[in-house]
Enzyme design. Structure first.
Site, short mmCIF file in Angstrom:
data_model
loop_
_atom_site.label_atom_id
_atom_site.label_comp_id
_atom_site.label_asym_id
_atom_site.label_seq_id
_atom_site.Cartn_x
_atom_site.Cartn_y
_atom_site.Cartn_z
N GLU A 1 1.52 -1.76 -0.25
CA GLU A 1 1.07 -1.94 -1.43
C GLU A 1 1.39 -0.76 -2.30
O GLU A 1 0.94 -0.74 -3.37
CB GLU A 1 -0.41 -2.46 -1.48
CG GLU A 1 -0.64 -3.60 -1.02
CD GLU A 1 0.01 -4.06 0.37
OE1 GLU A 1 -0.41 -3.31 1.25
OE2 GLU A 1 0.63 -5.11 0.45
N ASN B 1 5.43 -6.58 4.06
CA ASN B 1 5.83 -7.19 2.90
C ASN B 1 7.01 -6.32 2.17
O ASN B 1 6.76 -5.13 2.10
CB ASN B 1 4.77 -7.62 1.96
CG ASN B 1 3.82 -6.44 1.58
OD1 ASN B 1 3.27 -5.80 2.16
ND2 ASN B 1 4.10 -5.97 0.52
N ASP C 1 3.10 -12.27 0.41
CA ASP C 1 2.87 -11.21 1.13
C ASP C 1 2.30 -11.55 2.49
O ASP C 1 1.58 -11.33 2.99
CB ASP C 1 1.45 -10.62 0.51
CG ASP C 1 0.66 -9.37 0.97
OD1 ASP C 1 1.71 -8.73 1.49
OD2 ASP C 1 -0.41 -9.18 1.39
#
Lengths: 150, 600
Positions: B198, B282, B324
């Site tokens: 992230e 991801n 994701d």
């Protein structure tokens, strides 16, 4: 920091209109929520700027403060926080961060001062959370003015 | 079921590897031997196959109702407690989330603290961690305990004294890279992955010399061939060589440098093949419209040579991710029948809701079926091309940026997250803790800034249409590729499972119950409400001739984000109102280890 980020940050700092120290001091002395309502609601739909605040909340804040500003197991509900905090304190905290680490706490709010998306959309994020805190919009994705109900 | 017993299989494997790799394989041999002793639990995964099964059977379907807590231990830390303890001889090693304490507890003296270690870490790492400050456990080898700290430092501690032996900086938290995963000792190396999908990290797996901490190899998830350690002519994808620049060709410009593919899951190892297995997460950002291409090798199962790190084969499960669906969940190595044929399988229950079964030697894709009937983003997989058959309605790419795609199942937290499943050689079934949650997903454009979130999507989560429960604990049969039984749970099941030769399957629940069910039928035989929600892994051991079950409670993690305040009313109006119960009404924070045993 890119030039764009730099400009954005300066803009934000100017917007705060004081040094962070002064703000922190003022905030502690007498912090109270702003009565101003920066958002517009029409038939339960919100203005586009506030909607963008919802989006960028999802980018930078949701990981810790939970969906819709509702809080998580380790970060406070911002729906509750904005019932107590002024806009100034909110913005100061986002830009500079906050640390509360000790034997019973390991809470750290990072500084978003170098995050162009957050700095540029700070007013919008505040507007979204203020609308949530005021109970003007509920949980989940708000609808934009002009967007169809389905 | 014709399943070779775990012990026999691994001793054959160990012998083979010793012959092949005499000289370098000492540490490995010792650890393999220790992992075969059911009294101990010497790897975070239990064994190299990640089976999470114990041969202990003193606690069984007949007497499990008499199970009771025999001692407890408070870690003094409040955040989410993932992973589980190690048991090495008479000592239990317990870890915590940030500040990443490690305790050595004396099993001869009711868990008296032999030593405690607490690293000094800059607290600024806390907010750089996605989704709480979790840690999934320590590893053991050569008389040392290996801890992967939040600040992406790997340390080796003397297992007897807790004194620091060596320390190495694996990655830079200032750029959003952090440590949450458990290391794994393989041969003369400690392997460790990295978190930060992230924050736009370039994910990597790294092997360090067990004695010195010196780097032996590092393999990135995306980038040029020399960084990802691919041999264009020999590294294969579904049986065919990948060719040159297999990753670079699937990214626009330099995006691979901030491309994600973090490696924060569990590591498996097959000593006979000398291959290590793990998955990548991801691609960064979550906004698919911002990163055209397949984004290889994010969302990928890697099989790498343990000595060199060079990839033997790869398989990308979710090319150009739009939801994701990290591919980091554990790779379970088991010898099972698949469509009636004896197979040396790799079985992987992916976030994307499909259970992948591959030949772990060749990387051939044998089966990819849904393990939650709610899954709707794809109808199935083409086993020849390895590609999912996507459903356009649920494509967040097709909708474009700032379009809200509704009713996608599963949600971003996946049909299953990191919480590892178990495999019972006795029943031949896999026992899978699952999430039963769907979402609306809206991507939007974001800018990258080092050390800042790089997410670019927002989402709302809710249960599948017409349903009230958010999780299931299921038994899954890979021979036929179907669910055998499914126990509904109020909340996502976020605890690592355990199966036992006593015919039991154990798991914990987010509202704090340790549960034991009949492995054949799923019938609940025992439950006990621990002090907090369970996101830790159930761990067995034997001491003084008695069998015990240990589990960490301490709610948090992704589960603590999405559910602390309850899920939202979904915009598509699909959810059932009864499901929006807040987890915070059931349980509060606090790390406690509870050890269960039978009465005298």
């Amino acid at each position: 920091m890119t030039r764009a980020h730099m400009l954005a940050w300066c803009a934000a700092a100017a917007l705060l209109g004081a040094t962070s120290l002064q703000i922190a001091h003022t905030a502690r002395a007498a912090d109270s929520p702003d009565s101003e309502r920066p958002y517009t609601i029409e038939n339960g739909h919100i203005d586009r700027a506030t909607f963008r605040g919802y989006l960028y909340y999802g980018d930078a804040c949701l990981r810790c403060h939970g969906p819709d500003g509702s809080g998580s197991s380790y970060a406070p509900s911002l729906v509750d926080s904005l019932k107590r905090l002024s806009k100034q304190t909110f913005e100061e905290t986002v830009i500079n961060g906050r640390m509360n680490v000790g034997t019973a706490n390991d809470k750290v709010m990072p500084s978003f001062g170098t995050n162009a998306d957050v700095v540029e959309h700070l007013e919008e994020i505040y507007s979204y959370l203020k609308a949530r805190s005021d109970g003007a919009i509920g949980r989940g994705r708000p609808k934009k003015i002009g967007e169809t109900d389905d | 079921m014709n399943v070779t017993s775990r012990f026999a299989a691994w001793s054959v494997a160990a012998t083979a590897s010793a012959v092949l790799l005499a000289g370098t394989a000492l540490a490995n041999d010792q650890l393999v031997k220790m992992s075969q002793d059911p009294a101990q639990w010497v790897m975070p995964t239990g064994d190299y196959g990640n089976q999470r099964h114990t041969a202990l059977k003193q606690i069984n379907t007949g007497n499990v109702k008499e199970l009771r807590p025999v001692w407890t231990f408070s870690t003094g830390v409040l955040r989410g407690h993932e992973g589980g303890p190690l048991i090495v001889g008479d000592v239990m090693y317990v870890h915590t989330p940030f500040p990443n304490k490690v305790f050595a507890l004396d099993l001869n003296d009711q868990g008296r603290i032999i030593w405690a270690y607490e690293p000094k870490q800059d607290p600024n790492v806390i907010p750089v961690m996605c989704c709480d400050t979790v840690n999934r456990g320590v590893a053991y080898g050569e008389g040392m305990v290996f801890l992967h700290q939040a600040d992406a430092t790997l340390v080796a501690l003397d297992a007897k004294t807790g004194k620091l032996v060596w320390s190495v900086k694996d990655a830079d938290p200032a750029k959003g890279a952090t440590g949450t995963s458990a290391p794994q000792v393989v041969k003369n190396m400690v392997l460790v992955g990295v978190s930060g999908g992230e924050f736009g990290v370039q994910g990597h797996m790294t092997a360090y010399d067990i004695k010195t901490g010196k780097q032996i190899w590092r393999a990135y998830s995306e980038g040029p061939d020399d960084q990802i350690l691919f041999d264009p002519a020999k590294t294969t994808n579904l049986g065919k060589p990948v060719g040159a620049d297999s990753s670079l060709k699937t990214w626009e410009g330099d995006q691979w440098k901030i491309g994600g593919g973090a490696t924060w899951g569990w590591i498996s190892y097959d000593p006979a093949l000398n291959l290590v297995y793990y998955g990548s997460g991801n691609p960064s950002t979550w906004n698919p419209t911002q990163r055209p291409g397949d984004n290889k090798w994010s969302m990928t199962v890697f099989a790498r040579d343990a000595d060199t790190g060079v990839a033997k084969w790869v398989y990308q499960m979710t090319p150009h991710d739009e939801w994701d669906y990290d591919g980091i969940n554990e790779m379970i190595l088991a010898n099972v029948k698949v469509h009636g044929k004896d197979t040396k399988a790799l079985v992987h229950f992916d976030r994307n809701g499909f259970a992948f079964v591959l030949d772990r030697a060749s990387g051939a894709l044998l089966q990819a079926n849904k393990f939650d009937p709610a899954v709707n983003w794809a109808t199935g997989y083409n086993l020849q091309t390895g590609l999912p058959e996507r459903v356009k309605q649920y494509s967040t790419e097709a909708g474009g940026a700032e379009h809200n795609t509704k009713g996608i199942c599963p949600a971003a937290l996946g049909s299953k997250d990191e919480q590892p499943a178990a495999f019972s050689p006795e029943t031949g079934l896999f026992y899978v803790p699952t999430n039963h949650v769907c979402m609306d997903y809206e991507p939007f454009k974001v800018a990258y800034s080092a050390g800042q979130p790089y997410v670019g999507a927002t989402l709302s989560m809710f249960p599948p249409k017409g349903e009230k429960h958010l999780g299931n604990f299921i038994a899954y049969d890979v021979n036929e590729g179907k669910i055998v039984w499914s126990d509904p749970e109020t909340f996502s099941v976020w605890s690592g499972a355990l199966t036992t030769a006593g015919g039991l399957a154990f798991y914990g629940t987010l509202d704090g119950n340790l549960k034991a069910v009949d492995a054949k039928t799923g019938k609940e035989l025992y439950k006990f409400k621990t002090p907090s929600g369970i996101i830790g892994n159930v761990t067995p051991f034997e001491h003084g001739g008695k069998q015990y079950i240990a589990v960490l409670s301490g709610v948090g993690g992704w589960a603590g984000i999405g559910m602390a305040a309850g899920l939202t009313e979904d915009t598509a109006g699909l959810g059932a109102v009864g499901a929006y119960k807040a987890l915070s009404n059931y349980t509060q924070l606090g790390g406690v280890l509870t050890v269960f045993g039978l009465g005298d």
